[in-house]
Write a protein that holds these residues in place. Structure first.
Motif: not given
Length: 412
Positions: A269-284
């Motif tokens: 979950d941690l990894l997935r949510i982290a990914g989602e947040v990164v995506e929302r911030d449009s970072k890569n």
DNA sequence: CGAGATTCATGTGAAGTATACCTTTAGGCTTAA
DNA sequence: AAGCCTAAAGGTATACTTCACATGAATCTCGTA
């Protein structure tokens, strides 16, 4: 008001989906990080897989497998392993034309499988038999079930997940009936796999149930940090595009999860949510600080979800508790039932809702305690009576969020 | 001062009620012989 | 007369209420040192 919010959410979601398609998502396949995903291989559970497989393998020779009891803390791969073995077994059975059914039931789902009747109804549903939600006598469902199953020679393996939750709520009588079922059958054979998160659960059972349910037992130990890392690495490799996961990110996820009794679900979950947040911030790139952000979000999301789906009376009760909590000077001092009931009545008045009795509220509070939203304990205050002492141990911003959510959903 | 009685405020169990839903059954209507 | 539909009767599960009794330690009481 509520509707509007929902629509907004929906719009946001759609926007996000569009955005992520345009801006090239960092995910290759997000499903892989979802908790219900069953991977091709399950690392560090080889031993358990073999055990489970060898216990239920006799079904391939049309012999009744032993009943099996599986226990281990959350996120130790119990459900995963069972589902894996189940699908492998089913594959094999269909190849060899062996009549084998393995219905899976999660006993925790409120309003779906939290009473004897509903568990049975759900079971029948899984076997393709429509049963009404109410109106039938329970023993009629048993008859229906037996009839359905016993029509031909076949093997049924019932998987009851989170069985401890059901027993805590409705007692172990139904398990007794379940284990006795096989003696009612002529042609078909039935065995039961019980899965529990509670390690001490088996000791509270009626001895008769205990002995027949746990003909075999398997313990799932927690993963250690290294194993968690391994699992995460494998999944991350498939889930993300290359060079997305930053230095030390996996290690940090595993460390957090290992601290929480080796909960792999947590780590994913941690990894997935982290990914989602990164995506929302449009970072890569997933960097370490995103893990912390994810950690906060997970805790709140889980509880907010649970709160949102509560029935109205439960929401009002919780709102009353929160209100009292906010008025506390010392956040560690407890809240008592009587005060809650008074505040609850005020809220009922404000929301023009019918007011339940104190008896019922007492039960509702107990249910909140069971689901872990609050922390209630029955204490005696000596001369000053006896009551539940309620504490809330969530961070204050989460409490604020819950409060807002409740106010909104109750139109206050 | 200390043992035992008292007390408070609510916990908790059992039984009853309201509601929503199901099956059975009896009656009425239609249809076909 | 047989077949089909409908509505009433009789039954159940669930959520909740009502009633009555159980709890358990802080306080009180009273005998004793």
């Amino acid at each position: 008001m509520v509707k509007k919010r929902g629509q907004n959410n929906q719009n946001n979601n759609i926007d996000q989906i569009f955005d992520s398609f345009i801006n090239q998502t960092i995910f290759r396949n997000k499903l892989i990080l979802q908790t219900n995903y069953t991977p091709e291989t399950i690392p560090h559970r080889e031993k358990q897989i073999t055990q489970v497989a060898s216990i239920i393998a006799p079904s391939l020779r049309m012999e009744k497998p032993s009943n099996l009891f599986i226990y281990g803390l959350t996120g130790t791969g119990k459900t995963l392993v069972i589902n894996y073995v189940k699908s492998e077994l089913l594959k094999r059975a269909s190849k060899q034309k062996i009549p084998l059914l393995i219905p899976y039931i999660n006993c925790k789902l409120r309003k779906v499988a939290d009473t004897e009747y509903r568990i049975l109804a759900e079971l029948l549903n899984k076997l393709g038999e429509k049963v009404p939600a109410t109106g039938l006598p329970t023993d009629k469902l048993y008859h229906k079930f037996i009839e359905l199953i016993d029509s031909k020679k076949q093997i049924i393996i019932i998987i009851l997940d989170e069985i401890d939750q059901a027993v805590k709520k409705i007692g172990d009588d139904f398990l007794y009936s379940f284990t006795r079922l096989s003696s009612e059958l002529n042609k078909a054979q039935i065995s039961i796999i019980g899965i529990s998160n509670d390690l001490k659960f088996i000791d509270v059972l009626d001895p008769r149930v205990k002995s027949s349910l746990s003909e075999e037992e398997i313990l799932f130990p927690p993963y250690n940090a290294l194993q968690l890392q391994d699992i995460l690495k494998k999944r991350a490799k498939e889930a993300f595009k290359p060079k997305i996961v930053g230095e030390g990110v996996i290690e940090k996820c595993s460390a957090y999860a290992a601290r929480e009794h080796g909960d792999a679900r947590r780590a994913l979950d941690l990894l997935r949510i982290a990914g989602e947040v990164v995506e929302r911030d449009s970072k890569n790139k997933i960097t370490l600080e995103y893990i912390d952000k994810a950690k906060e979000r997970i805790e709140s999301d889980k509880i907010l979800m649970a709160v949102e789906t509560q029935p109205k009376q439960f929401q009002i009760t919780l709102l009353a508790i929160l209100n009292l909590y906010k008025k506390l000077k010392d956040k560690n001092s407890p809240i008592f039932t009587g005060d809650i009931y008074n505040v609850y009545r005020d809220f009922c008045h404000k929301t023009k809702t019918e007011c339940l009795t104190q008896r019922r509220i007492s039960d509702i509070i107990a249910e909140f305690d069971m689901s872990g939203v609050i922390n209630a304990r029955v204490i005696s205050k000596g001369r000053y009576g006896r009551c539940r002492e309620i504490r809330i141990d969530h961070p204050s911003n989460l409490i604020e969020k819950i409060n807002r959510l409740l106010m909104e959903s109750l139109n206050l």
